[in-house]
Design a protein around this motif. Structure first.
Motif, mmCIF file in Angstrom:
data_model
loop_
_atom_site.group_PDB
_atom_site.id
_atom_site.type_symbol
_atom_site.label_atom_id
_atom_site.label_comp_id
_atom_site.label_asym_id
_atom_site.label_seq_id
_atom_site.Cartn_x
_atom_site.Cartn_y
_atom_site.Cartn_z
ATOM 1 N N LEU A 4 0.804 -1.259 0.032
ATOM 2 C CA LEU A 4 -0.214 0.058 -0.150
ATOM 3 C C LEU A 4 0.835 1.155 -0.021
ATOM 4 C CD1 LEU A 4 -2.841 1.343 0.129
ATOM 5 C CD2 LEU A 4 -2.639 1.274 2.780
ATOM 6 N N ARG A 182 -6.020 1.976 4.552
ATOM 7 C CA ARG A 182 -6.128 0.872 5.375
ATOM 8 C C ARG A 182 -7.416 0.598 6.011
ATOM 9 N NH1 ARG A 182 -1.522 0.426 9.910
ATOM 10 N NH2 ARG A 182 -2.556 1.883 10.921
ATOM 11 N N LEU A 185 -9.915 -0.729 3.361
ATOM 12 C CA LEU A 185 -9.490 -2.115 3.267
ATOM 13 C C LEU A 185 -10.123 -2.850 4.401
ATOM 14 C CD1 LEU A 185 -5.956 -1.724 1.774
ATOM 15 C CD2 LEU A 185 -7.766 -2.786 0.613
ATOM 16 N N GLN A 188 -13.436 -4.206 4.162
ATOM 17 C CA GLN A 188 -14.112 -5.164 3.375
ATOM 18 C C GLN A 188 -14.158 -6.581 4.207
ATOM 19 O OE1 GLN A 188 -15.089 -3.552 0.684
ATOM 20 N NE2 GLN A 188 -14.310 -1.835 2.076
ATOM 21 N N ALA A 193 -14.488 -10.041 0.156
ATOM 22 C CA ALA A 193 -13.887 -9.054 -0.496
ATOM 23 C C ALA A 193 -13.598 -9.423 -1.833
ATOM 24 C CB ALA A 193 -12.721 -8.699 0.323
ATOM 25 N N TRP A 196 -8.293 -5.988 -5.000
ATOM 26 C CA TRP A 196 -7.135 -5.942 -4.133
ATOM 27 C C TRP A 196 -7.584 -6.105 -2.786
ATOM 28 C CZ3 TRP A 196 -1.967 -4.923 -5.123
ATOM 29 C CH2 TRP A 196 -1.682 -5.054 -6.484
ATOM 30 N N ALA A 197 -8.599 -5.935 -2.424
ATOM 31 C CA ALA A 197 -8.847 -6.110 -0.942
ATOM 32 C C ALA A 197 -8.948 -7.586 -0.570
ATOM 33 C CB ALA A 197 -10.502 -5.365 -0.763
#
Length: 308
Positions: A4, A182, A185, A188, A193, A196-197
């Motif tokens: 990230l 963050r 993410l 999720q 999810a 990318w999550a």
């Protein structure tokens, strides 16, 4: 450096711009589009975010955070029906630690931190480009404790500036972007999810992404990346493509080119060194790949971005 942090660092083109906005009802502020991503933090009071499309207005309360991925224009107001105006120069005050703007009438006051992160939207990292256009993160009732703590620290520094505030506030605003993403993410659900999550949590894909980011110069193959996942080559390739949105070797090339572009923008190291750090055995092979991706030779890209 984690994925990230690296993804955001690869897109950053400057420091965040921000202003404290105080609106006394009735007030409405029309914010034009910005190059990058916009953000708002409600320090005190309540208001509404009104998108300029058919998306319903979003009510905001104390501690709420809004992230606008593509910096699209929108309205902030004490009520969705309040007429909005664009900010005028005479409403700004060049105060410390950041500037401020005061608008509206003599009703209840709402205080916000408004600003934007300068992110390169020409080649956005897919981790960012696949985020929702608007992210709303309430921090009341114990939600997102780290983000809430950052908001509280910002509020304290802006309400009562003291020695050191001019250094503390920009650092907190800079860190806020990581806290925002963050928190999203983390929101999720693990079982549902996607993209990318899910990829960042996936026991097969996450180690491969980490390996690519840590050592892009390694001569990775689908087989060597699959070996880290415990899956067969075919099963790993399918899973990677489904979550990341592109095949493993395509993402490896993307990250190598992203790393190379960042090195060219931010350093004076020779092209041969850039080539070696990004997995190319010769400057010629690197230059050919870079020009195919960016439409410019590496040296021309470096000169153009420095001039800009």
């Amino acid at each position: 450096m984690d994925i990230l942090t690296e993804a955001l660092a690869s897109m950053r083109t400057g420091s965040p711009a921000s202003v404290r906005t105080d609106g006394c009802a009735p007030w409405g502020l029309r914010l034009p589009p910005v190059a990058g991503a916009g953000f708002h933090v409600v320090l005190h009071g309540t208001c509404w975010l009104v998108p300029l499309d058919d998306t319903p207005p979003i009510p905001l309360g104390p501690g709420d955070v809004i992230f606008v991925r593509n910096g699209h224009g929108h309205v902030l107001a004490d009520h969705p029906s309040t007429p909005a105006e664009e900010p005028r120069p005479e409403q700004f005050n060049d105060s410390s630690p950041i500037g401020s703007v005061l608008l509206g009438g003599d009703g209840p006051r709402t205080s916000l931190l408004c600003g934007n992160y300068h992110l390169d939207q020409g080649r956005p990292h897919p981790l960012v480009s696949r985020l929702p256009e608007i992210i709303h993160l309430p921090t009341r009732h114990g939600r997102h404790p780290e983000l809430s703590a950052a908001v509280q620290l910002l509020g304290a520094e802006l309400d009562n500036p003291r020695i050191g505030s001019e250094g503390i506030v920009p650092s907190l605003i800079d860190s806020l972007l990581l806290y925002i993403l963050r928190a999203w993410l983390d929101d999720q659900p693990a079982g549902v999810a996607q993209g990318w999550a899910a990829a960042l949590r996936d026991t097969a894909v996450a180690p491969a992404l980490t390996a690519i980011h840590q050592t892009p110069a390694t001569q990775w193959t689908v087989e060597s990346l699959a070996a880290r996942s415990g899956l067969s080559r075919a099963a790993f390739a399918r899973r990677f493509n489904a979550l990341v949105g592109e095949p493993p070797m395509a993402y490896l090339t993307r990250w190598r080119m992203t790393t190379a572009a960042q090195l060219l923008r931010e350093s004076d190291i020779p092209l041969t060194t850039v080539a070696a750090r990004t997995g190319y055995g010769s400057e010629f092979a690197f230059a050919k790949a870079f020009k195919r991706e960016f439409g410019l030779a590496p040296g021309g890209y470096r000169r153009q971005t420095r001039a800009a």
